[in-house]
Design an enzyme around this catalytic site. Structure first.
Site, mmCIF file in Angstrom:
data_model
loop_
_atom_site.group_PDB
_atom_site.id
_atom_site.type_symbol
_atom_site.label_atom_id
_atom_site.label_comp_id
_atom_site.label_asym_id
_atom_site.label_seq_id
_atom_site.Cartn_x
_atom_site.Cartn_y
_atom_site.Cartn_z
ATOM 1 N N CYS A 54 0.993 -1.043 -0.029
ATOM 2 C CA CYS A 54 -0.023 -0.092 0.154
ATOM 3 C C CYS A 54 0.863 1.256 0.157
ATOM 4 O O CYS A 54 1.577 1.486 -0.992
ATOM 5 C CB CYS A 54 -0.938 0.043 1.071
ATOM 6 S SG CYS A 54 -2.371 1.022 0.894
ATOM 7 N N HIS A 103 -3.869 -4.682 -0.283
ATOM 8 C CA HIS A 103 -3.401 -5.322 0.872
ATOM 9 C C HIS A 103 -3.548 -6.722 0.853
ATOM 10 O O HIS A 103 -4.626 -7.216 1.068
ATOM 11 C CB HIS A 103 -4.138 -4.658 2.153
ATOM 12 C CG HIS A 103 -3.899 -3.372 2.389
ATOM 13 N ND1 HIS A 103 -3.209 -3.042 3.442
ATOM 14 C CD2 HIS A 103 -4.739 -2.101 2.032
ATOM 15 C CE1 HIS A 103 -3.154 -1.804 3.404
ATOM 16 N NE2 HIS A 103 -4.117 -1.132 2.610
ATOM 17 N N GLU A 120 -2.732 -8.912 3.125
ATOM 18 C CA GLU A 120 -2.979 -9.313 4.239
ATOM 19 C C GLU A 120 -4.556 -9.177 4.611
ATOM 20 O O GLU A 120 -5.064 -9.837 5.473
ATOM 21 C CB GLU A 120 -2.321 -8.605 5.459
ATOM 22 C CG GLU A 120 -2.486 -7.201 5.838
ATOM 23 C CD GLU A 120 -2.204 -6.200 4.681
ATOM 24 O OE1 GLU A 120 -2.282 -5.059 5.097
ATOM 25 O OE2 GLU A 120 -1.635 -6.442 3.815
#
Length: 211
Positions: A83, A192, A194
């Site tokens: 990001c 992202h 994650e």
């Protein structure tokens, strides 16, 4: 097989623990650290980032993160930006008309997206190039999770007669923007991983296996 050691760089920009947990789940031995030596010695370094470009750069410089990234890359040691951790790898960022200097690993400027509704928040597909390591084994229709208002919207690095060309992955939201870059030991995603469920885990596993 011994798990690779991955450092999550702590420079005051959030998502540290979620990034750590995601990388741990795909087999890495992780640590969250602001210690330059630990960040330099790890097999892989993850540079997360949330918030404003200028504020992230201020925090990064405070822990000598820009120097750490540069030294790792000079030695061919893997770095993954996420990001705003991707955005700060470019030369500059412009937010609210204010220009801030980035790490300068890649030429170019991070600017506001041209979409009518911002931020770009939610799930979106990307166009990954053939031979991508990050997206190996991931279906082209797969969606990843984005939360951003700014992005690099063109690639400005001159072609090299010596180095392999970077692999560029594009997203589209009001126009094209760089969703990921793979450039030797330096890789980054605007989305992202994650927060991207199984798809993000697959991508992180691909990266961890490469460090």
């Amino acid at each position: 097989m011994k798990s690779p050691k991955v450092a999550i760089l702590d420079y005051g920009s959030g998502n540290l623990r979620s990034a750590q947990r995601a990388v741990e789940r795909v087999g890495a031995d992780t640590t969250v650290t602001a210690d330059p030596q630990a960040a330099l010695e790890a097999d892989g370094l993850v540079v997360p980032g949330v918030g404003a470009f200028a504020a992230c750069m201020e925090g990064l410089r405070a822990v000598k993160g820009d120097t750490i990234i540069g030294r790792r890359l000079a030695g061919g040691r893997p770095v993954l930006g996420i990001c705003v951790g991707m955005q700060i790898l470019f030369e500059r960022g412009v937010e609210f008309g204010v220009e801030a200097t980035g790490c300068g690993e890649w030429p170019g400027t991070v600017e506001r997206l041209k979409a009518d509704v911002l931020p770009h928040m939610g799930w979106n597909t990307v166009q990954a190039p053939e031979g991508s390591l990050l997206f190996r084994g991931i279906d082209p229709t797969t969606r990843f999770y984005f939360v951003h208002t700014y992005a690099a919207q063109k690639w400005e690095m001159e072609p090299s007669d010596i180095l392999a060309p970077p692999k560029l992955t594009w997203g589209d939201y009001g126009g094209r923007f760089l969703a990921a870059v793979e450039n030797g030991p330096l890789a980054a995603t605007q989305f992202h991983p994650e927060k991207s469920g199984d798809a993000g885990a697959h991508l992180l596993e691909n990266w961890v296996r490469s460090v």
